[in-house]
Scaffold this motif. Structure first.
Motif, PDB file in Angstrom:
ATOM      1  N   LYS A 195       0.884  -1.173   0.243  1.00  0.00           N
ATOM      2  CA  LYS A 195       0.088  -0.014   0.179  1.00  0.00           C
ATOM      3  C   LYS A 195       0.844   1.163  -0.352  1.00  0.00           C
ATOM      4  O   LYS A 195       0.514   2.082  -0.634  1.00  0.00           O
ATOM      5  N   VAL A 196       1.928   1.252   0.662  1.00  0.00           N
ATOM      6  CA  VAL A 196       2.794   2.381   0.830  1.00  0.00           C
ATOM      7  C   VAL A 196       3.281   2.554  -0.351  1.00  0.00           C
ATOM      8  O   VAL A 196       3.597   3.675  -1.201  1.00  0.00           O
ATOM      9  N   GLU A 198       2.292   1.603  -3.381  1.00  0.00           N
ATOM     10  CA  GLU A 198       1.158   2.137  -4.308  1.00  0.00           C
ATOM     11  C   GLU A 198       0.939   3.566  -4.151  1.00  0.00           C
ATOM     12  O   GLU A 198       0.832   4.730  -4.967  1.00  0.00           O
ATOM     13  N   HIS A 199       0.956   4.142  -2.915  1.00  0.00           N
ATOM     14  CA  HIS A 199       0.705   5.590  -2.421  1.00  0.00           C
ATOM     15  C   HIS A 199       1.926   6.377  -3.046  1.00  0.00           C
ATOM     16  O   HIS A 199       1.691   7.572  -3.488  1.00  0.00           O
ATOM     17  N   GLN A 200       3.072   5.758  -2.987  1.00  0.00           N
ATOM     18  CA  GLN A 200       4.376   6.690  -3.350  1.00  0.00           C
ATOM     19  C   GLN A 200       4.241   6.725  -4.955  1.00  0.00           C
ATOM     20  O   GLN A 200       4.685   7.698  -5.347  1.00  0.00           O
ATOM     21  N   LYS A 202       1.418   7.060  -6.502  1.00  0.00           N
ATOM     22  CA  LYS A 202       0.303   8.128  -6.841  1.00  0.00           C
ATOM     23  C   LYS A 202       0.793   9.190  -6.423  1.00  0.00           C
ATOM     24  O   LYS A 202       0.322  10.267  -7.265  1.00  0.00           O
ATOM     25  N   VAL A 203       1.697   9.388  -5.440  1.00  0.00           N
ATOM     26  CA  VAL A 203       2.394  10.883  -5.134  1.00  0.00           C
ATOM     27  C   VAL A 203       2.955  11.300  -6.440  1.00  0.00           C
ATOM     28  O   VAL A 203       3.098  12.331  -7.074  1.00  0.00           O
ATOM     29  N   LYS A 206       0.938  12.621  -8.987  1.00  0.00           N
ATOM     30  CA  LYS A 206       0.454  13.891  -8.841  1.00  0.00           C
ATOM     31  C   LYS A 206       1.548  14.845  -9.033  1.00  0.00           C
ATOM     32  O   LYS A 206       1.236  16.241  -9.511  1.00  0.00           O
TER      33      LYS A 206
END
Length: 298
Positions: A195-196, A198-200, A202-203, A206
């Protein structure tokens, strides 16, 4: 077909079905087994295929422990479309008496030598080869019972968790209480790591969106942000001098940046240290962190 040019190869009967015998352990019956039996079945246009399977006692003694019981291995063979008849309790070494008992014309197997019960590394098919009754089949590369077991052993922890999730108890799986808890904790940690990651990602996406929306590269964002912050700090310092005393100054000790949303907002986290100014150095008193958010006009 029989090789008529080879004097050591017996000729097949012409007045009945050719009885071909294949044998093995057939543990975890797979398509490699089925293909070898297909070859044996197609050795002649009119083949009756008999398949012998060794029982558990013989197999465990000369080859090792099986996953499936003898009954399960016999039944698996009965459901293979190439097999006409299954012979349980097959011997490890074939002799003339066995050939005569089942009226066997040929024995089909791959050409690799298999050690006999004497342990002298002799070939169990040596006899049928010598009397011209051997028909060679080809092994299927990339698949074997040993390969399948190796895959399970390699991913043992995953399969334990899989069966725990499906209702098996740790006792049924031979897993201790500590082992079960450790496996579950490790799985949660792995899920969190994914999940981390995946979040990285996405960041990162962005950041690209922000740069594209603002019509400038990320480095240009940083350069502009530094100019904005520098101007702000000058005004902030002037205000501090008016509220405190001229001997106190703010020193930037750390700066980091982060995109907070997917539009055009650029945020900076800045750590400031309150220090007293002497003639030759600064003496730190306390630190404070600020977060500044800038909304560029496009």
């Amino acid at each position: 077909m029989a090789d008529q040019s080879d004097p050591t190869t017996a000729s097949p009967p012409v007045d009945r079905l050719v009885r071909v015998y294949a044998d093995g352990i057939y543990d975890l019956f797979h398509f490699g087994h089925a293909r070898s039996l297909e070859q044996a079945k197609k050795s002649f246009p009119n083949t009756y295929l008999l398949v012998g399977c060794c029982n558990d006692e013989v197999t465990h003694k000369y080859k090792g422990k099986t996953v499936m019981t003898e009954a399960e291995r016999y039944e698996s063979l009965r459901h293979c479309k190439w097999v006409d008849e299954v012979i349980p309790d097959a011997p490890w070494v074939i002799n003339q008496e066995f050939l005569d008992k089942h009226n066997i014309d040929y024995v089909a197997h791959d050409a690799l030598p298999y050690a006999d019960v004497s342990g002298a590394a002799n070939d169990v098919y040596e006899f049928v080869k010598s009397v011209g009754r051997f028909k060679e089949t080809k092994r299927t590369e990339g698949i074997s019972t040993s390969d399948i077991i190796m895959r399970i052993v390699k991913d043992y922890n995953q399969y334990v968790l899989r069966n725990l999730d499906r209702g098996y108890s740790r006792k049924e799986l031979g897993v201790s209480y500590v082992k079960e808890k450790r496996l579950r904790v490790n799985r949660r940690l792995k899920t969190l790591q994914e999940k981390v990651k995946e979040h990285q990602e996405k960041v990162g996406e962005k950041i690209q969106i922000v740069a594209k929306t603002a019509g400038m590269h990320r480095n240009e964002w940083v350069e502009n942000a530094d100019r904005w912050v520098a101007g702000f700090l000058e005004m902030f310092e002037e205000g501090c001098h008016k509220m405190t005393c001229p001997e106190l100054v703010f020193v930037i000790s750390d700066v980091s940046d982060l995109i907070l949303d997917g539009k055009t907002t650029f945020s900076l986290f800045i750590s400031l240290t309150l220090a007293s100014k002497s003639s030759s150095s600064f003496h730190s008193h306390s630190s404070v962190a600020f977060a500044f958010t800038f909304h560029p006009v496009t």
